[in-house]
Write a protein that holds these residues in place. Sequence first.
Motif, PDB file in Angstrom:
ATOM      1  N   ASP A   1     -33.868 -12.522 -21.310  1.00 53.14           N
ATOM      2  CA  ASP A   1     -34.486 -12.564 -19.991  1.00 53.14           C
ATOM      3  C   ASP A   1     -33.670 -13.377 -18.998  1.00 53.14           C
ATOM      4  OD1 ASP A   1     -36.899 -11.020 -20.695  1.00 53.14           O
ATOM      5  OD2 ASP A   1     -37.322 -12.712 -22.026  1.00 53.14           O
TER       6      ASP A   1
ATOM      7  N   ARG B   1     -39.252 -11.415 -14.295  1.00 55.79           N
ATOM      8  CA  ARG B   1     -40.551 -11.112 -14.882  1.00 55.79           C
ATOM      9  C   ARG B   1     -40.898  -9.631 -14.731  1.00 55.79           C
ATOM     10  NH1 ARG B   1     -43.778 -12.660 -11.344  1.00 55.79           N
ATOM     11  NH2 ARG B   1     -44.601 -10.580 -10.954  1.00 55.79           N
TER      12      ARG B   1
ATOM     13  N   ASP C   1     -41.603  -7.262 -17.876  1.00 57.22           N
ATOM     14  CA  ASP C   1     -42.916  -6.636 -18.017  1.00 57.22           C
ATOM     15  C   ASP C   1     -42.805  -5.113 -18.005  1.00 57.22           C
ATOM     16  OD1 ASP C   1     -43.932  -9.195 -18.041  1.00 57.22           O
ATOM     17  OD2 ASP C   1     -44.843  -9.079 -16.042  1.00 57.22           O
TER      18      ASP C   1
ATOM     19  N   GLU D   1     -47.335  -7.966 -24.058  1.00 56.34           N
ATOM     20  CA  GLU D   1     -46.710  -9.282 -24.195  1.00 56.34           C
ATOM     21  C   GLU D   1     -47.286  -9.970 -25.429  1.00 56.34           C
ATOM     22  OE1 GLU D   1     -44.021 -11.885 -23.564  1.00 56.34           O
ATOM     23  OE2 GLU D   1     -44.335 -10.611 -21.819  1.00 56.34           O
TER      24      GLU D   1
END
Length: 321
Positions: A157, A166, A170, A180
């Motif tokens: 990430d 994010r 996601d 998640e």
Amino acid sequence: MALALTACGSGSKGSADTGSAGGTVKVGLITKTDTNPFFVKMKEGAQKAAQANGVTLSTAAGKFDGDNAGQIAAIENMVAGGVKGILITPSDSKAILPAINKARDKGVLVIALDSPTEPQDGTDALFATDNKKAGVLIGQYAKAAMAGKTAKIATLDLAPGVAVGRLRHDGFLQGFGVPEGDPSVVCSQDTNGDQAKGQTAMENCLQKAPDINVVYTINEPAALGAYTALKAKGREKDVLIVSVDGGCTGTRAVKDGKIAATSQQYPLVMAIQGVKAVVDYAKGGAKAAGYTDTGVTLITDKPQSGVDAKDTAYGLENCWG
């Protein structure tokens, strides 16, 4: 000062006008860094648009991805210099808001490029890739490419507090069809989008879970770092790597088989549209508002059924950096 500030453009030489109707319009561009090819291309697009529209462009960048203090200083300097509008790729989508609010209170149009603030209406408008969609596309691709095999996923990430990271993360999980915290995600590491840190993160993940077979990366430098770590373990041919950005180096890595697929975005378009929006506002037009999607395309030479994609020939024609 934690930034570099430069100015260029085709306005009247020596003009001290700060963007009023009778003088040269001034536009500011603030990127996260000035070394990432994505932001280099964005700056190139803004410079071309400034020249085409006869405006003066000032540019600034943080010393590193996450340099919020540098971006705040750049906003303050540009407002003091009389810009009519500021285009910004926020390093910290929340911490930058007070500085943006001060600029907007003084009548400066503020447009986020690539990365939204949190909340998104912290700027007047957003011109960006749909980063959630970019993640969904590579998640769907990875799911299809696994063809029912049990997945052991590593996510490499960006960093905490950065909306673009994010959203892509996601989106990937959504596209792959796992929530998640799902046990199929066996390792998650932050990389700051850096190749060396991507390699270290992949090494750490392999120590934790040697049977990883799917790797999601925030961008292609992180993906190439992961590939290097996998190759050192002899795993480069049996692990699926997917990524986001679609830069020329990354697209060539897809062509070479190092990365299976990437979601290509278009920073040149973001910058050109952003500059044009400031020019229109300066000439008495309405403020740009809301979200403008600047497009995303899945690039791969190994297409999967049910997932729209274009090949690397298309990707190389449309890549950046």
